[in-house]
Design a protein around this motif. Structure first.
Motif, PDB file in Angstrom:
ATOM      1  N   THR A 172       2.743   3.495   3.092  1.00  0.00           N
ATOM      2  CA  THR A 172       2.889   2.834   4.340  1.00  0.00           C
ATOM      3  C   THR A 172       4.320   2.772   4.510  1.00  0.00           C
ATOM      4  N   GLU A 173       4.753   2.195   5.692  1.00  0.00           N
ATOM      5  CA  GLU A 173       6.407   2.218   5.886  1.00  0.00           C
ATOM      6  C   GLU A 173       7.041   1.098   4.963  1.00  0.00           C
ATOM      7  N   GLU A 174       6.398  -0.020   4.679  1.00  0.00           N
ATOM      8  CA  GLU A 174       6.939  -0.755   3.568  1.00  0.00           C
ATOM      9  C   GLU A 174       7.115  -0.232   2.242  1.00  0.00           C
ATOM     10  N   TRP A 175       6.131   0.328   1.823  1.00  0.00           N
ATOM     11  CA  TRP A 175       6.059   1.273   0.495  1.00  0.00           C
ATOM     12  C   TRP A 175       7.418   2.098   0.403  1.00  0.00           C
ATOM     13  N   THR A 180       0.864  -1.181   0.099  1.00  0.00           N
ATOM     14  CA  THR A 180      -0.032   0.041  -0.025  1.00  0.00           C
ATOM     15  C   THR A 180       0.913   1.324   0.097  1.00  0.00           C
TER      16      THR A 180
END
Length: 169
Positions: A93-96, A90
């Motif tokens: 987000t932190e992952e993005w 998403t």
């Protein structure tokens, strides 16, 4: 509680096969079922793929919960097939924020990575393919296609020789 076979905690993530990790680190292209051949990047134990307008097509990947990933070597030989859980990363987000700039940096023929990440956030999907720990068994051992039938049944002629070679006496 621990797993009696591995000694790892029972609720821990499945152990990543070293063959998957080594092949994925070196892979620039993966073959997905569904999805076809796609460029990819291995980051922190998962394979990431971008698809959408002005990017590669990965038909069927958006609706899939799992996918089969095939990684091949430099000369096209299959190294490993494995099953992956498919999820979308998403935007925002932190992952993005960790993954998208790395993907953009590895994307060929780009002028500005920042513009690319913003475009991906609005029009594309970044898929995360996390290994489930299961390798897919080869069905026929080699993975080679059957040789096509041919009408050739006779021996071919010897090659043409321009000069006669004399045999020593």
């Amino acid at each position: 509680m621990t797993d009696p076979q591995t000694g790892a905690p029972a609720d821990a993530a499945p152990r990543l096969d070293p063959l998957i990790e080594e092949a994925a680190k070196k892979a620039a292209i993966a073959w997905l079922t569904p999805g076809g051949a796609v460029w990819c990047l291995w980051i922190d134990g998962a394979l990431f793929v971008v698809s959408g307008p002005d990017e590669q097509a990965a038909p069927g990947l958006s609706g899939a919960a799992t996918a089969t990933v095939t990684l091949r070597g430099d000369h096209g030989g299959r190294i490993v097939d494995w099953t992956a859980d498919v999820s979308a990363v998403t935007p925002g987000t932190e992952e993005w924020d960790a993954v998208a700039p790395q993907l953009a940096a590895k994307r060929l023929n780009l002028s500005a990575a920042e513009d690319t990440v913003a475009r991906w956030a609005s029009t594309c999907v970044v898929h995360k393919l996390a290994p489930t720990g299961a390798l897919v068994a080869l069905t026929d051992g080699s993975g080679a296609a059957e040789a096509p039938a041919t009408p050739a049944a006779r021996r071919t002629k010897s090659p043409f020789r321009l000069h006669r070679v004399k045999r020593p006496r």
